[in-house]
Scaffold this active site. Structure first.
Site, PDB file in Angstrom:
ATOM      1  N   ASP A   8     -40.710 -17.673   8.899  1.00 32.40           N
ATOM      2  CA  ASP A   8     -40.898 -16.852   7.716  1.00 32.40           C
ATOM      3  C   ASP A   8     -39.519 -16.509   7.156  1.00 32.40           C
ATOM      4  OD1 ASP A   8     -42.258 -15.493   5.740  1.00 32.40           O
ATOM      5  OD2 ASP A   8     -43.361 -14.177   7.096  1.00 32.40           O
ATOM      6  N   GLU A  10     -38.605 -13.138   5.420  1.00 30.63           N
ATOM      7  CA  GLU A  10     -38.190 -11.743   5.289  1.00 30.63           C
ATOM      8  C   GLU A  10     -37.361 -11.252   6.476  1.00 30.63           C
ATOM      9  OE1 GLU A  10     -41.840 -12.255   2.731  1.00 30.63           O
ATOM     10  OE2 GLU A  10     -41.251 -12.842   4.765  1.00 30.63           O
ATOM     11  N   HIS A  61     -43.470 -19.329   4.784  1.00 29.76           N
ATOM     12  CA  HIS A  61     -43.237 -18.263   3.808  1.00 29.76           C
ATOM     13  C   HIS A  61     -43.777 -18.656   2.437  1.00 29.76           C
ATOM     14  CE1 HIS A  61     -41.323 -15.052   1.553  1.00 29.76           C
ATOM     15  NE2 HIS A  61     -40.846 -15.962   0.723  1.00 29.76           N
ATOM     16  N   HIS A 105     -41.535 -10.475  10.019  1.00 25.99           N
ATOM     17  CA  HIS A 105     -41.433  -9.093   9.535  1.00 25.99           C
ATOM     18  C   HIS A 105     -42.581  -8.263  10.091  1.00 25.99           C
ATOM     19  CE1 HIS A 105     -44.790 -10.031   6.860  1.00 25.99           C
ATOM     20  NE2 HIS A 105     -44.142 -11.157   6.593  1.00 25.99           N
ATOM     21  N   HIS A 117     -45.210  -6.343   5.180  1.00 33.34           N
ATOM     22  CA  HIS A 117     -46.484  -6.588   4.526  1.00 33.34           C
ATOM     23  C   HIS A 117     -47.353  -7.402   5.478  1.00 33.34           C
ATOM     24  CE1 HIS A 117     -44.190 -10.255   3.587  1.00 33.34           C
ATOM     25  NE2 HIS A 117     -45.361 -10.869   3.549  1.00 33.34           N
ATOM     26  N   GLU A 135     -49.049 -10.004  10.471  1.00 30.85           N
ATOM     27  CA  GLU A 135     -48.883 -11.443  10.668  1.00 30.85           C
ATOM     28  C   GLU A 135     -48.459 -11.761  12.105  1.00 30.85           C
ATOM     29  OE1 GLU A 135     -46.400 -13.016   7.472  1.00 30.85           O
ATOM     30  OE2 GLU A 135     -47.402 -11.640   6.101  1.00 30.85           O
TER      31      GLU A 135
END
Length: 275
Positions: A8, A10, A61, A105, A117, A135
């Protein structure tokens, strides 16, 4: 051995703002380069431990088209684009021996946490058997459904703590300390890469002592969505019902694979705005 690295954006060192993670914003190309360099460090660490490993990299992502293919370690197989089976875990199957989460994240509502998020800004929470999962938790449990452990996670300190609650024996690399949703104290990117390489080697060496994160079915699931219109779309899916007012839907799943597929679908439906 077969290793899947899910990457990902972030949680990459130095990244703190949506301008660095959004393809339509000015600083995105810099973010892509940082992301590619960090996963290369992890790939190198895997091969340091297992020179004959087969490594798959899932670009996990946004549009799943972020990593720079020409700059990726040529020893790895890159899975990119969407939709594809298992989303952020594309490439995972019953032959995968270990999974690694890079640049991850924290879940929606966590904090302080950089760019926290769950799937998108349209999902406020996912509760599986009453437990809130972002996630990290969803992907770890999906890997666990196939008896595969997640042996490493990198991201900010809040993401690392969230992961350690689920998998306390796995390896974590906190490459930045979160100060808020868009602020952090970050390691220099080169220092982060060196730590990631060492951590990946350690995680592979320890993989047999790290159990999978398994959540047995059947399972009751609730998903909080950002707006009522999203709920109107979600309940068109067979088995999904409206509960608790205008923002929550629920469904019953036979196993975690069904949970994972339906949450992915609800995230896609939530992105549809009134025409």
């Amino acid at each position: 051995m077969n290793v899947l690295i899910s990457v990902d954006m972030e949680g990459i060192s130095g990244i703190v703002h949506p301008t660095e993670t959004n393809p339509e914003r000015y600083d995105y190309e810099r973010g892509r380069a940082l992301m590619t360099a960090e996963v290369n460090a992890v790939i190198a660490g895997v091969f340091d431990a297992e020179p004959d490993a087969v490594v798959w990299v899932a670009d996990a992502h946004g549009p799943f088209r972020n990593l720079l293919p020409e700059d990726l370690d040529r020893r790895a197989h890159l899975v990119r684009g969407e939709p594809c089976p298992l989303g952020m875990l594309a490439g995972l199957d019953e032959h995968t021996d270990a999974v690694m989460f890079v640049g991850y994240h924290a879940r929606a509502g966590a904090g302080p946490a950089v760019l926290a998020h769950t799937m998108s800004g349209d999902i406020l929470d996912v509760r599986v058997a009453g437990r809130s999962l972002g996630e990290i938790g969803l992907n770890a449990a999906m890997a666990g459904h196939l008896d595969t452990p997640v042996v490493l996670l990198s991201g900010d300190d809040t993401a690392c703590a969230e992961f350690s609650e689920l998998m306390p024996s796995a390896v974590t690399v906190a490459i930045k300390q979160a100060l808020g949703q868009a602020a952090a104290v970050a390691l220099h990117p080169q220092e982060a890469r060196e730590r990631l390489r060492r951590a990946a080697t350690e995680a592979i060496a320890r993989r047999e002592s790290i159990p999978p994160s398994k959540i047995a079915g059947p399972l009751d699931v609730e998903v909080d969505l950002y707006g009522p219109y999203m709920v109107d779309l979600a309940v068109l899916v067979p088995g999904v019902t409206r509960v608790g007012g205008g923002r929550t839907v629920a469904f019953h799943a036979a196993d975690f694979a069904e949970v994972y597929r339906l949450v992915q679908l609800l995230a896609q439906l939530a992105s549809i705005k009134p025409g």
